[in-house]
Design a protein around this motif. Structure first.
Motif, PDB file in Angstrom:
ATOM      1  N   GLY A 102       0.821  -1.199   0.000  1.00 57.53           N
ATOM      2  CA  GLY A 102       0.000   0.000   0.000  1.00 57.53           C
ATOM      3  C   GLY A 102       0.855   1.248   0.000  1.00 57.53           C
ATOM      4  N   SER A 103       0.208   2.398  -0.193  1.00 54.11           N
ATOM      5  CA  SER A 103       0.958   3.648  -0.244  1.00 54.11           C
ATOM      6  C   SER A 103       0.168   4.781   0.379  1.00 54.11           C
ATOM      7  CB  SER A 103       1.318   4.016  -1.691  1.00 54.11           C
ATOM      8  OG  SER A 103       0.166   4.474  -2.392  1.00 54.11           O
ATOM      9  N   VAL A 104       0.904   5.827   0.734  1.00 54.75           N
ATOM     10  CA  VAL A 104       0.331   7.106   1.154  1.00 54.75           C
ATOM     11  C   VAL A 104       0.589   8.095   0.026  1.00 54.75           C
ATOM     12  CG1 VAL A 104       0.392   8.980   2.844  1.00 54.75           C
ATOM     13  CG2 VAL A 104       0.724   6.596   3.588  1.00 54.75           C
ATOM     14  N   LEU A 105      -0.481   8.608  -0.548  1.00 57.85           N
ATOM     15  CA  LEU A 105      -0.424   9.503  -1.705  1.00 57.85           C
ATOM     16  C   LEU A 105      -0.408  10.949  -1.216  1.00 57.85           C
ATOM     17  CD1 LEU A 105      -0.672  10.207  -4.718  1.00 57.85           C
ATOM     18  CD2 LEU A 105      -3.131   9.712  -4.541  1.00 57.85           C
ATOM     19  N   VAL A 106       0.627  11.705  -1.622  1.00 55.09           N
ATOM     20  CA  VAL A 106       0.868  13.044  -1.085  1.00 55.09           C
ATOM     21  C   VAL A 106       0.723  14.089  -2.180  1.00 55.09           C
ATOM     22  CG1 VAL A 106       2.546  14.510   0.130  1.00 55.09           C
ATOM     23  CG2 VAL A 106       2.440  12.048   0.618  1.00 55.09           C
ATOM     24  N   GLN A 107       0.125  15.217  -1.818  1.00 54.67           N
ATOM     25  CA  GLN A 107      -0.067  16.318  -2.762  1.00 54.67           C
ATOM     26  C   GLN A 107       1.262  16.812  -3.323  1.00 54.67           C
ATOM     27  OE1 GLN A 107       2.014  19.265  -0.852  1.00 54.67           O
ATOM     28  NE2 GLN A 107       0.533  20.084  -2.311  1.00 54.67           N
ATOM     29  N   VAL A 145      -3.781   2.548  -2.783  1.00 54.54           N
ATOM     30  CA  VAL A 145      -3.639   3.839  -2.104  1.00 54.54           C
ATOM     31  C   VAL A 145      -4.472   3.778  -0.830  1.00 54.54           C
ATOM     32  CG1 VAL A 145      -3.929   6.332  -2.220  1.00 54.54           C
ATOM     33  CG2 VAL A 145      -3.266   5.052  -4.278  1.00 54.54           C
ATOM     34  N   LYS A 146      -3.802   3.790   0.304  1.00 55.82           N
ATOM     35  CA  LYS A 146      -4.485   3.594   1.584  1.00 55.82           C
ATOM     36  C   LYS A 146      -4.772   4.898   2.308  1.00 55.82           C
ATOM     37  CE  LYS A 146      -4.244  -0.765   0.839  1.00 55.82           C
ATOM     38  NZ  LYS A 146      -5.447  -1.477   0.385  1.00 55.82           N
ATOM     39  N   ALA A 147      -4.138   5.986   1.908  1.00 55.57           N
ATOM     40  CA  ALA A 147      -4.359   7.280   2.548  1.00 55.57           C
ATOM     41  C   ALA A 147      -3.897   8.376   1.601  1.00 55.57           C
ATOM     42  CB  ALA A 147      -3.605   7.376   3.874  1.00 55.57           C
ATOM     43  N   VAL A 148      -4.488   9.558   1.770  1.00 55.60           N
ATOM     44  CA  VAL A 148      -4.117  10.732   0.981  1.00 55.60           C
ATOM     45  C   VAL A 148      -3.728  11.860   1.927  1.00 55.60           C
ATOM     46  CG1 VAL A 148      -4.961  12.524  -0.601  1.00 55.60           C
ATOM     47  CG2 VAL A 148      -5.576  10.115  -0.977  1.00 55.60           C
ATOM     48  N   VAL A 149      -2.628  12.521   1.614  1.00 53.10           N
ATOM     49  CA  VAL A 149      -2.235  13.773   2.269  1.00 53.10           C
ATOM     50  C   VAL A 149      -2.454  14.865   1.244  1.00 53.10           C
ATOM     51  CG1 VAL A 149      -0.344  15.085   3.309  1.00 53.10           C
ATOM     52  CG2 VAL A 149      -0.565  12.630   3.774  1.00 53.10           C
ATOM     53  N   GLY A 150      -3.472  15.683   1.440  1.00 59.79           N
ATOM     54  CA  GLY A 150      -3.862  16.674   0.450  1.00 59.79           C
ATOM     55  C   GLY A 150      -3.443  18.082   0.823  1.00 59.79           C
ATOM     56  N   TRP A 151      -3.928  19.020   0.026  1.00 59.68           N
ATOM     57  CA  TRP A 151      -3.675  20.442   0.275  1.00 59.68           C
ATOM     58  C   TRP A 151      -4.994  21.132   0.560  1.00 59.68           C
ATOM     59  CZ3 TRP A 151      -5.366  25.097  -1.635  1.00 59.68           C
ATOM     60  CH2 TRP A 151      -4.627  26.233  -1.290  1.00 59.68           C
ATOM     61  N   VAL A 152      -4.983  21.988   1.568  1.00 59.90           N
ATOM     62  CA  VAL A 152      -6.099  22.893   1.836  1.00 59.90           C
ATOM     63  C   VAL A 152      -5.518  24.283   2.049  1.00 59.90           C
ATOM     64  CG1 VAL A 152      -7.654  21.155   2.803  1.00 59.90           C
ATOM     65  CG2 VAL A 152      -6.040  22.337   4.311  1.00 59.90           C
TER      66      VAL A 152
END
Length: 294
Positions: free
Chosen positions: A53-58, A79-86
């Motif tokens: 699995g992976s953590v997908l980053v902005q 894809v197990k988690a997302v780190v996004g932008w706000v």
């Protein structure tokens, strides 16, 4: 030999549909990155290296990119988690977070602080501080991306925001020419804070002194282990940025070499267990799908 039950997680990777206006940090020396880089490009690498699995980053300071990444995560089960932008310092933060509450795969947020005109001023900004407090109250990890010259300001920032996990990306992007002792002095205040973890990622693409071989980077891994311990470190490929220095396997191989003297439990933590804890990943990780929606 028993097989570890702890899933292997790549804690730091990216996707994008390339456009010069949205990914301005990709310069003319980075031609390999000037293309669409999507799940179908990464899946063979994860499978080849036993990553479940992976953590997908902005990689772009746009809210629409975050929503697109979340759609990709829903369509690609590795894809197990997302780190996004706000817009963490803006008036839109509340409404953006309200929309994202319906997105269970969002586990963190990040801003590319290194690209600000004055990163130290940005980190000290009161509106930024209020935004970080809000995202931490809502249970999101905050990832910290700065260059090494702003690690002092980052330590002050981290000391103010201890409600939830903070993660230092890419070792804090050290100046390799100044040696490992200089980096240790810079990062030690951050490592002293138990809510701060560090990603073992990105080091191969930092500028190296002439004649520096990949193995010459091992002292930074050793120092990170001494500072953070095996329970606050995570392997991350930084794919596809890692392609600037070779292929996916180079970074993983270096991290494996740096951790080979550790116990199996410690290695499991760095290569997956810590990511599962920090990003609250589901325990029913089922492996890499060889089908992609993109």
């Amino acid at each position: 030999m028993s097989v570890s039950a702890v899933p292997k997680i790549d804690a730091h990777q990216h996707f994008w549909r390339y456009s010069p206006e949205n990914y301005r940090w990709i310069n003319d020396q980075m031609t390999v990155l000037k293309q669409d880089l999507l799940p179908k490009n990464l899946i063979p690498q994860l499978a080849a290296h036993g990553i479940q699995g992976s953590v997908l980053v902005q990689a772009c300071s746009r809210f629409d990119e975050t929503r697109w990444l979340l759609n990709l995560a829903e369509e690609n089960d590795f894809v197990k988690a997302v780190v996004g932008w706000v817009d963490i310092a803006g008036s839109a933060l509340g409404s953006q977070l309200a929309l994202l509450q319906q997105q269970p795969l969002l586990r963190g947020v990040r801003h590319q602080v290194q690209d600000e005109a004055s990163p130290a001023d940005w980190l000290a900004n009161s509106a930024v501080g209020r935004g970080v407090e809000q995202v931490q109250r809502q249970g999101y990890v905050y990832e910290m991306l700065v260059n090494q010259q702003h690690l002092d300001a980052l330590a002050t920032f981290a000391g103010r925001h201890d409600r939830h996990y903070l993660v230092l990306d890419h070792f804090g992007k050290p100046d390799l020419s100044q040696g490992v002792a200089h980096w240790v002095k810079q990062v030690k205040p951050l490592a002293a804070m138990p809510h701060v973890s560090c990603k073992l990622s990105g080091l191969l693409t930092e500028p190296r002194p002439r004649g520096f071989a990949p193995n010459d980077l091992l002292p930074w891994f050793d120092a990170a282990l001494s500072l953070f311990g095996s329970q606050r470190l995570m392997f991350g490929s930084d794919w596809p940025v890692c392609l600037l220095a070779g292929d996916y396997g180079n970074g993983k191989s270096l991290c494996q070499q740096a951790t080979e003297a550790l116990s199996p439990t410690e290695r499991d933590a760095i290569f997956g267990g810590n990511a599962c804890k920090i990003y609250a990943l589901h325990s029913d990780l089922t492996g890499v799908s060889h089908e992609s929606a993109s």
